[in-house]
Design a protein around this motif. Structure first.
Motif, PDB file in Angstrom:
ATOM      1  N   ARG A   1       6.390   1.855 -38.199  1.00 55.83           N
ATOM      2  CA  ARG A   1       7.573   2.700 -38.371  1.00 55.83           C
ATOM      3  C   ARG A   1       7.233   4.199 -38.395  1.00 55.83           C
ATOM      4  O   ARG A   1       7.643   4.940 -39.282  1.00 55.83           O
ATOM      5  N   THR A   2       6.474   4.599 -37.402  1.00 61.61           N
ATOM      6  CA  THR A   2       6.143   6.013 -37.248  1.00 61.61           C
ATOM      7  C   THR A   2       5.772   6.219 -35.774  1.00 61.61           C
ATOM      8  O   THR A   2       5.329   5.274 -35.124  1.00 61.61           O
ATOM      9  N   PRO A   3       5.992   7.420 -35.229  1.00 59.43           N
ATOM     10  CA  PRO A   3       5.693   7.615 -33.803  1.00 59.43           C
ATOM     11  C   PRO A   3       4.208   7.397 -33.486  1.00 59.43           C
ATOM     12  O   PRO A   3       3.345   7.754 -34.301  1.00 59.43           O
TER      13      PRO A   3
ATOM     14  N   GLN B   1      -1.202  21.615 -35.324  1.00 58.70           N
ATOM     15  CA  GLN B   1      -0.407  22.836 -35.531  1.00 58.70           C
ATOM     16  C   GLN B   1       0.266  22.806 -36.907  1.00 58.70           C
ATOM     17  O   GLN B   1       1.464  23.019 -37.048  1.00 58.70           O
ATOM     18  N   GLY B   2      -0.545  22.458 -37.891  1.00 54.71           N
ATOM     19  CA  GLY B   2      -0.079  22.515 -39.275  1.00 54.71           C
ATOM     20  C   GLY B   2       0.519  21.229 -39.802  1.00 54.71           C
ATOM     21  O   GLY B   2       0.559  20.999 -41.008  1.00 54.71           O
ATOM     22  N   GLU B   3       0.992  20.364 -38.910  1.00 61.75           N
ATOM     23  CA  GLU B   3       1.642  19.124 -39.363  1.00 61.75           C
ATOM     24  C   GLU B   3       0.613  18.001 -39.532  1.00 61.75           C
ATOM     25  O   GLU B   3      -0.202  17.779 -38.637  1.00 61.75           O
ATOM     26  N   PRO B   4       0.667  17.283 -40.659  1.00 63.37           N
ATOM     27  CA  PRO B   4      -0.326  16.212 -40.860  1.00 63.37           C
ATOM     28  C   PRO B   4      -0.088  15.041 -39.907  1.00 63.37           C
ATOM     29  O   PRO B   4       1.046  14.614 -39.691  1.00 63.37           O
ATOM     30  N   VAL B   5      -1.173  14.530 -39.345  1.00 64.06           N
ATOM     31  CA  VAL B   5      -1.116  13.376 -38.444  1.00 64.06           C
ATOM     32  C   VAL B   5      -2.314  12.462 -38.716  1.00 64.06           C
ATOM     33  O   VAL B   5      -3.285  12.867 -39.350  1.00 64.06           O
ATOM     34  N   MET B   6      -2.217  11.221 -38.249  1.00 62.59           N
ATOM     35  CA  MET B   6      -3.355  10.303 -38.298  1.00 62.59           C
ATOM     36  C   MET B   6      -3.963  10.250 -36.905  1.00 62.59           C
ATOM     37  O   MET B   6      -3.251   9.990 -35.929  1.00 62.59           O
ATOM     38  N   VAL B   7      -5.242  10.545 -36.803  1.00 64.25           N
ATOM     39  CA  VAL B   7      -5.924  10.508 -35.503  1.00 64.25           C
ATOM     40  C   VAL B   7      -6.928   9.359 -35.502  1.00 64.25           C
ATOM     41  O   VAL B   7      -7.692   9.200 -36.448  1.00 64.25           O
ATOM     42  N   ILE B   8      -6.883   8.558 -34.446  1.00 63.52           N
ATOM     43  CA  ILE B   8      -7.828   7.452 -34.311  1.00 63.52           C
ATOM     44  C   ILE B   8      -8.376   7.492 -32.894  1.00 63.52           C
ATOM     45  O   ILE B   8      -7.594   7.577 -31.927  1.00 63.52           O
ATOM     46  N   GLY B   9      -9.690   7.478 -32.757  1.00 57.54           N
ATOM     47  CA  GLY B   9     -10.240   7.549 -31.401  1.00 57.54           C
ATOM     48  C   GLY B   9     -11.505   6.738 -31.246  1.00 57.54           C
ATOM     49  O   GLY B   9     -12.265   6.541 -32.195  1.00 57.54           O
ATOM     50  N   GLN B  10     -11.717   6.272 -30.011  1.00 58.33           N
ATOM     51  CA  GLN B  10     -12.978   5.577 -29.718  1.00 58.33           C
ATOM     52  C   GLN B  10     -14.004   6.620 -29.328  1.00 58.33           C
ATOM     53  O   GLN B  10     -13.702   7.544 -28.568  1.00 58.33           O
ATOM     54  N   GLU B  11     -15.199   6.506 -29.844  1.00 55.37           N
ATOM     55  CA  GLU B  11     -16.208   7.544 -29.659  1.00 55.37           C
ATOM     56  C   GLU B  11     -17.491   6.934 -29.100  1.00 55.37           C
ATOM     57  O   GLU B  11     -18.099   6.062 -29.696  1.00 55.37           O
ATOM     58  N   LYS B  12     -17.884   7.431 -27.913  1.00 58.97           N
ATOM     59  CA  LYS B  12     -19.072   6.882 -27.248  1.00 58.97           C
ATOM     60  C   LYS B  12     -20.383   7.472 -27.787  1.00 58.97           C
ATOM     61  O   LYS B  12     -21.421   6.844 -27.682  1.00 58.97           O
TER      62      LYS B  12
ATOM     63  N   MET C   1      -1.558   3.018 -43.232  1.00 58.32           N
ATOM     64  CA  MET C   1      -1.503   4.150 -44.156  1.00 58.32           C
ATOM     65  C   MET C   1      -0.590   5.238 -43.591  1.00 58.32           C
ATOM     66  O   MET C   1       0.242   5.819 -44.312  1.00 58.32           O
ATOM     67  N   ALA C   2      -0.726   5.485 -42.284  1.00 62.26           N
ATOM     68  CA  ALA C   2       0.110   6.481 -41.631  1.00 62.26           C
ATOM     69  C   ALA C   2       1.591   6.137 -41.790  1.00 62.26           C
ATOM     70  O   ALA C   2       2.428   6.999 -42.055  1.00 62.26           O
ATOM     71  N   GLU C   3       1.898   4.862 -41.658  1.00 57.05           N
ATOM     72  CA  GLU C   3       3.280   4.398 -41.813  1.00 57.05           C
ATOM     73  C   GLU C   3       3.784   4.680 -43.229  1.00 57.05           C
ATOM     74  O   GLU C   3       4.876   5.203 -43.418  1.00 57.05           O
ATOM     75  N   ARG C   4       2.938   4.369 -44.211  1.00 64.89           N
ATOM     76  CA  ARG C   4       3.345   4.574 -45.612  1.00 64.89           C
ATOM     77  C   ARG C   4       3.625   6.036 -45.914  1.00 64.89           C
ATOM     78  O   ARG C   4       4.517   6.366 -46.683  1.00 64.89           O
ATOM     79  N   PHE C   5       2.816   6.936 -45.321  1.00 61.92           N
ATOM     80  CA  PHE C   5       2.953   8.344 -45.672  1.00 61.92           C
ATOM     81  C   PHE C   5       3.678   9.162 -44.603  1.00 61.92           C
ATOM     82  O   PHE C   5       3.660  10.388 -44.629  1.00 61.92           O
ATOM     83  N   GLY C   6       4.290   8.460 -43.656  1.00 63.14           N
ATOM     84  CA  GLY C   6       5.089   9.154 -42.649  1.00 63.14           C
ATOM     85  C   GLY C   6       4.295  10.074 -41.740  1.00 63.14           C
ATOM     86  O   GLY C   6       4.774  11.143 -41.363  1.00 63.14           O
ATOM     87  N   LEU C   7       3.083   9.674 -41.396  1.00 68.15           N
ATOM     88  CA  LEU C   7       2.293  10.488 -40.475  1.00 68.15           C
ATOM     89  C   LEU C   7       2.376   9.890 -39.075  1.00 68.15           C
ATOM     90  O   LEU C   7       2.191   8.684 -38.916  1.00 68.15           O
TER      91      LEU C   7
END
Lengths: 345, 315
Positions: B189-191, B106-117, B146-152
């Motif tokens: 240090r990020t959610p 919804q517009g906010e940058p996030v880091m997504v990580i997923g396992q993919e079959k 990286m997410a921690e460094r950039f606050g994602l």
């Protein structure tokens, strides 16, 4: 106690928690690797390492901490933590019954023993896995005791040493076991942040959840010779890839070669090597008196003629008198070099 | 047997076949059988509801492994926008069993990580059926740092039969790779929000599964050892997997009772694969809601809460 039990050396007596299950009891023990028949009291003095082939036999958690820590000044910690059967897990037998049976056969509440003590005068917290308790598997009680021991180490800035031997997470506690991996890793990360050293000593065998958490997170990872350690068991890997595994796969030597551990340490050198490492990491001078005792780089003596030719004898007067002494008073002096003494005469 | 339906769903499959047949008849003969079709549809929906209100733990494991079940990439394309996939662990390789990248929620940058079959046979092979090797966990580690460094904030999607049990995996230190992630995630240090979307198998799942909020889709499953593996050890046969699944409590219901899982997102009737868009929108809503809660906290509060939560496991 019968007359027969009375003449047995302490290590083979059937009373108390000393009993090792699955091992033939008596004065003689066969080395599983080279099949040499070894005289048990001598083997005990050689910290359960076969003097013929250097095979490191499995030893219990209490024995492990007993030969590792200084004799004085040690106390067991968090001994009251007990396993909890949150899931009321039941298969052919209930987990509760399995726990009771394991507690009876080992004399322990669960698979981890924690102690606070000294290592050549350097105060430390040390924990050891009891493999005979449910294969040393980690459930709530193991994870909780490890975490509390680590927190104590953190609070008092004491080095933490863990001797692991475990089949992995405990199935019967399902996801609670899995989460102990996260919990123990989290507290170790706090130690790291605070500059409190953690040495992980891997002893045969370590697999699954314990391997993929606390066992590989040491500032320094060491292993006993030929200990097997890995994430997946060899059977599972063979079934998956449908090929035979290379010789020496997942042994300490393999781990060293692939960069997973820092060094392989002989059981007899464990006190010396770890105290040397820790004294440098903590800028703590070791007690020179204590330090003089261990013969750190002593080679195991291979000449063991008298033993092989000797028939089993029930009449063991000298041992009977000697044994309590070794256990109680002179252990510190005897510990590092008993083999030489016993077999020189 | 219809491969799009599981064994316990066969009565539903039979109804669906009838509906399909009637539809064909209808278009051939111009006879109005719309009413009949509508009745059957209603019957099918009711039956689905009935079957799904009575699922055993083992049935849920099967739904979680359903060949049509949406995978990470199915959700990434629906829940997020502007997904830029990032590759490689910078040491050895790029593991296709774990995908990760920067996207917008919804517009906010996030880091997504997923396992993919992987969906197609080729894709499944390329992705090693969703079984990550050390480089997969190390890529995840790199992206989280990286997410921690950039606050994602980090969002992980868990769906794996387990970390890969192979020689190369062991040689490159699969245990260490997982352990390292557990340690790092405990203090990042990020959610971090972790979502079990399908099969959460043991350490392989936990390797991207430590965070502030753990949520499961209703028919996903999370276990310390596969029910087959557990049955093999205890009963010496994998035929007892249903019993093992029941005993271990592998469902969101049990795990939420145990306090390990924080929330469950309801799935569309008949499972997420029957309506992927609906599932994705529910997931999106949940993520946005939870991120708001977590982002309202200070980093110190967040980390202390995460740590206390980790310590509480099993208490």
């Amino acid at each position: 106690m019968s007359w027969y039990d009375k003449i047995l050396p302490s290590g083979v007596r059937r009373d108390g928690g000393e009993r090792r299950t699955g091992v033939p009891e008596g004065l003689w023990k066969k080395c599983l690797k080279c099949e040499a028949v070894l005289y048990r009291p001598d083997l005990e003095l050689n910290v359960e390492v076969c003097p013929k082939c250097n095979h490191h036999m499995r030893i219990g958690a209490r024995r492990r901490l007993d030969i590792f820590l200084d004799d004085n000044n040690r106390e067991e910690i968090f001994a009251d933590i007990e396993p909890v059967d949150r899931l009321k897990f039941k298969d052919v037998k209930s987990y509760k019954d399995r726990l009771t049976a394991a507690q009876k056969s080992t004399g322990e509440k669960d698979a981890l023993i924690a102690m606070r003590g000294d290592l050549l005068g350097l105060p430390v917290v040390a924990v050891a896995f009891e493999f005979n308790f449910h294969g040393g598997s980690m459930g709530y009680a193991v994870g909780e005791k490890f975490t509390r021991a680590a927190q104590l180490a953190l609070e008092h800035k004491l080095p933490l040493i863990c001797f692991s031997a475990s089949g992995g997470a405990r199935m019967q506690e399902a996801l609670i076991s899995l989460m102990q991996m996260a919990k123990t890793s989290a507290v170790l990360e706090r130690l790291k942040g605070a500059g409190v050293p953690y040495i992980s000593v891997m002893t045969d065998p370590i697999y699954g959840g314990v391997s993929a958490s606390l066992a590989l997170l040491g500032d320094i990872n060491v292993a006993e010779p030929e200990a097997r350690a890995g994430f997946a068991g060899p059977n599972i890997i063979e079934q998956t890839i449908r090929q035979k595994l290379p010789k020496g796969f997942q042994r300490s030597e393999f781990l060293l070669e692939h960069g997973a551990i820092d060094m392989i340490v002989h059981r007899k050198d464990m006190r010396g090597t770890l105290s040397r490492l820790l004294s440098k990491l903590t800028h703590h001078a070791l007690d020179p008196l204590l330090e003089a005792v261990p013969q750190l780089n002593q080679e195991p003596q291979l000449n063991q003629e008298p033993q092989l030719n000797q028939e089993p004898q029930l009449n063991q007067e000298p041992q009977l008198n000697q044994e309590p002494q070794l256990e109680d008073e002179t252990k510190l002096e005897q510990k590092p070099q008993p083999v030489v003494e016993t077999h020189a005469d | 047997m219809n491969p799009n339906f599981l064994d316990f769903e066969q009565p539903i499959a039979d109804l669906e076949v009838k509906i399909e047949e009637l539809q064909l008849v209808g278009s051939d003969n111009d006879i109005n059988i719309g009413d009949e079709i509508a009745t059957l549809r209603e019957k099918s929906a009711k039956l689905t509801e009935k079957v799904y209100s009575n699922l055993t733990a083992w049935d849920i494991v099967k739904v979680a492994r359903h060949p049509q079940r949406p995978y990470s990439l199915d959700y990434i394309s629906r829940v997020f926008t502007e997904f830029d996939e990032l590759h490689g662990d910078r040491h050895f390789a790029d593991d296709h069993a774990i995908v990760g990248g920067i996207a917008r929620l919804q517009g906010e940058p996030v880091m997504v990580i997923g396992q993919e079959k992987g969906r197609t046979v080729q894709d499944k092979v390329a992705r090693n059926f969703g079984m990550p090797k050390p480089e997969g966990y190390r890529k995840a580690l790199r992206l989280m740092e990286m997410a921690e460094r950039f606050g994602l904030p980090v969002i992980t999607l868990i769906d794996t039969p387990g970390a890969y049990p192979g020689i190369d995996s062991e040689e490159r230190g699969i245990s260490e790779a997982i352990a390292r992630n557990l340690a790092l995630m405990s203090r990042l240090r990020t959610p971090i929000i972790c979502v079990v979307i399908g099969e959460g198998s043991s350490g392989g799942a936990l390797g991207i599964g430590v965070g502030d909020h753990l949520v499961m889709l209703q028919y996903s499953t999370y276990f310390v050892i596969s029910p087959e593996g557990c049955a093999n050890i205890i009963w010496k046969t994998s035929d007892k997997a249903p019993e093992a699944a029941e005993a271990m409590g592998v469902t969101s219901t049990v795990l939420q009772e145990l306090g390990i899982v924080d929330a469950t997102i309801e799935e569309p009737k008949g499972g997420a694969h029957r309506d992927i868009d609906l599932m994705a929108s529910r997931l999106e809503e949940h993520l946005v809601q939870q991120l708001q809660v977590l982002q309202a906290m200070s980093t110190e509060e967040l980390l202390e809460q995460r740590y206390q939560r980790l310590l509480s496991y099993g208490n």
